[in-house]
Design an enzyme around this catalytic site. Sequence first.
Site, PDB file in Angstrom:
ATOM      1  N   GLN A   1      26.980  11.996 -31.137  1.00  0.00           N
ATOM      2  CA  GLN A   1      27.830  12.961 -30.433  1.00  0.00           C
ATOM      3  C   GLN A   1      29.293  12.509 -30.513  1.00  0.00           C
ATOM      4  O   GLN A   1      29.815  11.915 -29.590  1.00  0.00           O
ATOM      5  CB  GLN A   1      27.374  13.032 -28.977  1.00  0.00           C
ATOM      6  CG  GLN A   1      28.055  14.080 -28.156  1.00  0.00           C
ATOM      7  CD  GLN A   1      27.299  15.371 -28.169  1.00  0.00           C
ATOM      8  OE1 GLN A   1      26.092  15.404 -28.217  1.00  0.00           O
ATOM      9  NE2 GLN A   1      28.036  16.457 -28.153  1.00  0.00           N
ATOM     10  N   PHE A   2      29.960  12.817 -31.627  1.00  0.00           N
ATOM     11  CA  PHE A   2      31.359  12.403 -31.776  1.00  0.00           C
ATOM     12  C   PHE A   2      32.261  13.066 -30.752  1.00  0.00           C
ATOM     13  O   PHE A   2      33.335  12.550 -30.419  1.00  0.00           O
ATOM     14  CB  PHE A   2      31.870  12.663 -33.200  1.00  0.00           C
ATOM     15  CG  PHE A   2      32.214  14.092 -33.485  1.00  0.00           C
ATOM     16  CD1 PHE A   2      33.518  14.545 -33.327  1.00  0.00           C
ATOM     17  CD2 PHE A   2      31.246  14.995 -33.919  1.00  0.00           C
ATOM     18  CE1 PHE A   2      33.855  15.866 -33.589  1.00  0.00           C
ATOM     19  CE2 PHE A   2      31.567  16.305 -34.180  1.00  0.00           C
ATOM     20  CZ  PHE A   2      32.877  16.746 -34.013  1.00  0.00           C
ATOM     21  N   THR A   3      31.841  14.187 -30.181  1.00  0.00           N
ATOM     22  CA  THR A   3      32.682  14.901 -29.219  1.00  0.00           C
ATOM     23  C   THR A   3      32.836  14.143 -27.897  1.00  0.00           C
ATOM     24  O   THR A   3      33.647  14.540 -27.060  1.00  0.00           O
ATOM     25  CB  THR A   3      32.147  16.321 -28.948  1.00  0.00           C
ATOM     26  OG1 THR A   3      30.815  16.235 -28.442  1.00  0.00           O
ATOM     27  CG2 THR A   3      32.177  17.162 -30.212  1.00  0.00           C
TER      28      THR A   3
END
Length: 153
Positions: free
Chosen positions: A81-83
């Site tokens: 989950q890069f966000t």
Amino acid sequence: MDVVRVVVQRSQAARVEIDEKIVGQIDHGFVLLVGFTNGDGEKEINYCANKIAKLRVFSDADGKMNQSLAQVSGEILSVSQFTLYAETKKGNRPGFSNAQEPTLAAKNYDLFNQRLRESGLTVASGVFGADMQVYLQNDGPVTIIYDTAEIDL
């Protein structure tokens, strides 16, 4: 800035789908949303994996959150989950320049999941970088956030 972020959600059931095909699924345990930033490496990964493997948030016989994932035969669904590194201070469109570059982040994500497996845990996962749909039946809800910025490694 060496800060692994992991959002841990206790779940009764969860799965990840890509193009309506299940690629990872668990019955009960933890859903992990995992993000890396620049400078993250093995030290931060080992710390988070160890803490999560020993996290005691499942009820014991007295109804007290006192049991670990292994004690309840739970599993992990790990989702990259890069966000988690969204920059939201300016404007209305988040920026993601603090997220670790994808090639290194993919290696770190694999290492993180490997460390969890080395703890004796069953780990299902999504596909790094894919457009995934995550289905989660939250249990509690119980949500814990690990952020290695809060500790001195």
